[in-house]
Design a protein around this motif. Structure first.
Motif, PDB file in Angstrom:
ATOM      1  N   HIS A 178      55.638  39.402  -0.780  1.00 25.77           N
ATOM      2  CA  HIS A 178      54.637  38.334  -0.665  1.00 25.77           C
ATOM      3  C   HIS A 178      54.371  37.708  -2.033  1.00 25.77           C
ATOM      4  CE1 HIS A 178      53.823  40.032   3.220  1.00 25.77           C
ATOM      5  NE2 HIS A 178      52.793  39.231   3.427  1.00 25.77           N
ATOM      6  N   ALA A 179      54.260  36.397  -2.059  1.00 23.61           N
ATOM      7  CA  ALA A 179      53.730  35.680  -3.222  1.00 23.61           C
ATOM      8  C   ALA A 179      52.281  35.330  -2.880  1.00 23.61           C
ATOM      9  CB  ALA A 179      54.530  34.410  -3.476  1.00 23.61           C
ATOM     10  N   VAL A 180      51.375  35.535  -3.825  1.00 23.76           N
ATOM     11  CA  VAL A 180      49.950  35.309  -3.580  1.00 23.76           C
ATOM     12  C   VAL A 180      49.374  34.463  -4.714  1.00 23.76           C
ATOM     13  CG1 VAL A 180      47.708  36.432  -3.226  1.00 23.76           C
ATOM     14  CG2 VAL A 180      49.784  37.552  -2.434  1.00 23.76           C
ATOM     15  N   THR A 181      48.635  33.416  -4.355  1.00 21.35           N
ATOM     16  CA  THR A 181      47.976  32.585  -5.361  1.00 21.35           C
ATOM     17  C   THR A 181      46.627  33.185  -5.729  1.00 21.35           C
ATOM     18  OG1 THR A 181      46.727  31.182  -3.824  1.00 21.35           O
ATOM     19  CG2 THR A 181      49.014  30.518  -4.330  1.00 21.35           C
ATOM     20  N   SER A 182      46.006  32.623  -6.729  1.00 27.61           N
ATOM     21  CA  SER A 182      44.618  32.943  -7.043  1.00 27.61           C
ATOM     22  C   SER A 182      43.736  32.433  -5.907  1.00 27.61           C
ATOM     23  CB  SER A 182      44.204  32.264  -8.341  1.00 27.61           C
ATOM     24  OG  SER A 182      44.961  32.754  -9.412  1.00 27.61           O
ATOM     25  N   CYS A 183      42.546  32.995  -5.808  1.00 30.58           N
ATOM     26  CA  CYS A 183      41.581  32.570  -4.795  1.00 30.58           C
ATOM     27  C   CYS A 183      40.683  31.515  -5.426  1.00 30.58           C
ATOM     28  CB  CYS A 183      40.777  33.785  -4.335  1.00 30.58           C
ATOM     29  SG  CYS A 183      39.898  33.543  -2.801  1.00 30.58           S
ATOM     30  N   TRP A 184      40.512  30.372  -4.740  1.00 29.10           N
ATOM     31  CA  TRP A 184      39.787  29.249  -5.331  1.00 29.10           C
ATOM     32  C   TRP A 184      38.731  28.701  -4.394  1.00 29.10           C
ATOM     33  CZ3 TRP A 184      38.791  24.079  -4.675  1.00 29.10           C
ATOM     34  CH2 TRP A 184      38.343  23.403  -5.810  1.00 29.10           C
ATOM     35  N   ARG A 185      37.610  28.311  -4.991  1.00 23.30           N
ATOM     36  CA  ARG A 185      36.544  27.613  -4.273  1.00 23.30           C
ATOM     37  C   ARG A 185      36.017  26.516  -5.192  1.00 23.30           C
ATOM     38  NH1 ARG A 185      32.625  31.908  -2.698  1.00 23.30           N
ATOM     39  NH2 ARG A 185      33.804  33.398  -3.828  1.00 23.30           N
TER      40      ARG A 185
ATOM     41  N   ASP B  72      33.048  25.523  -5.944  1.00 24.44           N
ATOM     42  CA  ASP B  72      31.801  25.765  -6.679  1.00 24.44           C
ATOM     43  C   ASP B  72      31.778  27.095  -7.419  1.00 24.44           C
ATOM     44  OD1 ASP B  72      31.772  27.376  -4.462  1.00 24.44           O
ATOM     45  OD2 ASP B  72      29.697  26.967  -3.924  1.00 24.44           O
ATOM     46  N   GLY B  73      32.925  27.725  -7.603  1.00 29.53           N
ATOM     47  CA  GLY B  73      32.921  29.014  -8.255  1.00 29.53           C
ATOM     48  C   GLY B  73      34.183  29.255  -9.072  1.00 29.53           C
ATOM     49  N   PRO B  74      34.243  30.397  -9.723  1.00 29.05           N
ATOM     50  CA  PRO B  74      35.414  30.689 -10.560  1.00 29.05           C
ATOM     51  C   PRO B  74      36.655  31.024  -9.741  1.00 29.05           C
ATOM     52  CG  PRO B  74      33.966  32.593 -10.445  1.00 29.05           C
ATOM     53  CD  PRO B  74      33.266  31.466  -9.723  1.00 29.05           C
ATOM     54  N   VAL B  75      37.795  30.851 -10.371  1.00 23.76           N
ATOM     55  CA  VAL B  75      39.063  31.257  -9.760  1.00 23.76           C
ATOM     56  C   VAL B  75      39.117  32.779  -9.817  1.00 23.76           C
ATOM     57  CG1 VAL B  75      41.562  31.220 -10.044  1.00 23.76           C
ATOM     58  CG2 VAL B  75      40.231  29.134 -10.383  1.00 23.76           C
ATOM     59  N   THR B  76      39.495  33.397  -8.711  1.00 27.14           N
ATOM     60  CA  THR B  76      39.645  34.847  -8.658  1.00 27.14           C
ATOM     61  C   THR B  76      41.110  35.163  -8.546  1.00 27.14           C
ATOM     62  OG1 THR B  76      37.548  34.948  -7.458  1.00 27.14           O
ATOM     63  CG2 THR B  76      38.914  36.920  -7.428  1.00 27.14           C
ATOM     64  N   HIS B  77      41.624  35.956  -9.466  1.00 26.34           N
ATOM     65  CA  HIS B  77      43.058  36.269  -9.472  1.00 26.34           C
ATOM     66  C   HIS B  77      43.352  37.447  -8.567  1.00 26.34           C
ATOM     67  CE1 HIS B  77      43.697  33.366 -12.609  1.00 26.34           C
ATOM     68  NE2 HIS B  77      42.643  33.856 -13.236  1.00 26.34           N
ATOM     69  N   PRO B  78      44.541  37.447  -7.928  1.00 26.27           N
ATOM     70  CA  PRO B  78      44.888  38.556  -7.032  1.00 26.27           C
ATOM     71  C   PRO B  78      44.985  39.857  -7.806  1.00 26.27           C
ATOM     72  CG  PRO B  78      46.746  37.039  -7.285  1.00 26.27           C
ATOM     73  CD  PRO B  78      45.598  36.458  -8.040  1.00 26.27           C
ATOM     74  N   SER B  79      44.632  40.937  -7.148  1.00 25.93           N
ATOM     75  CA  SER B  79      44.743  42.245  -7.810  1.00 25.93           C
ATOM     76  C   SER B  79      45.906  43.035  -7.301  1.00 25.93           C
ATOM     77  CB  SER B  79      43.451  43.032  -7.607  1.00 25.93           C
ATOM     78  OG  SER B  79      43.075  43.053  -6.268  1.00 25.93           O
TER      79      SER B  79
END
Length: 89
Positions: free
Chosen positions: A73-80, A82-89
């Motif tokens: 699987h390729a996974v991007t960062s999580c984005w919204r 109004d908030g910070p980018v959350t990177h995959p763990s």
């Protein structure tokens, strides 16, 4: 890649690469906060590159996942918006 539209407050995945009847491209938008998912897949003769289904970012960050059949699987960062980018763990 993860795409975002401010006009519809949604994110979706996009895969650069060929399509073929010999494999299936899977793309899923995933909202981490409530585990909502918008899966899509394609197999067949078509021009290269594949779009996934959109998922709203109004209630949480959205990331895109992509894979070919049972491959990694390729996974991007999580984005919204109004908030910070959350990177995959």
């Amino acid at each position: 890649m993860l795409f975002y539209s401010a006009s519809c407050s949604a994110g979706w995945g996009y895969v650069l690469g060929p399509n073929s009847p010999q494999w299936r491209v899977h793309i899923s938008a995933y909202r981490v906060d409530d585990k909502a998912e918008a899966p899509s897949s394609f197999q067949g003769d078509a021009p290269p590159n594949s779009w996934g289904n959109a998922l709203s970012t109004r209630t949480g960050c959205v990331r895109a996942e992509a894979w070919i059949d049972s491959g990694p699987h390729a996974v991007t960062s999580c984005w919204r918006p109004d908030g910070p980018v959350t990177h995959p763990s």
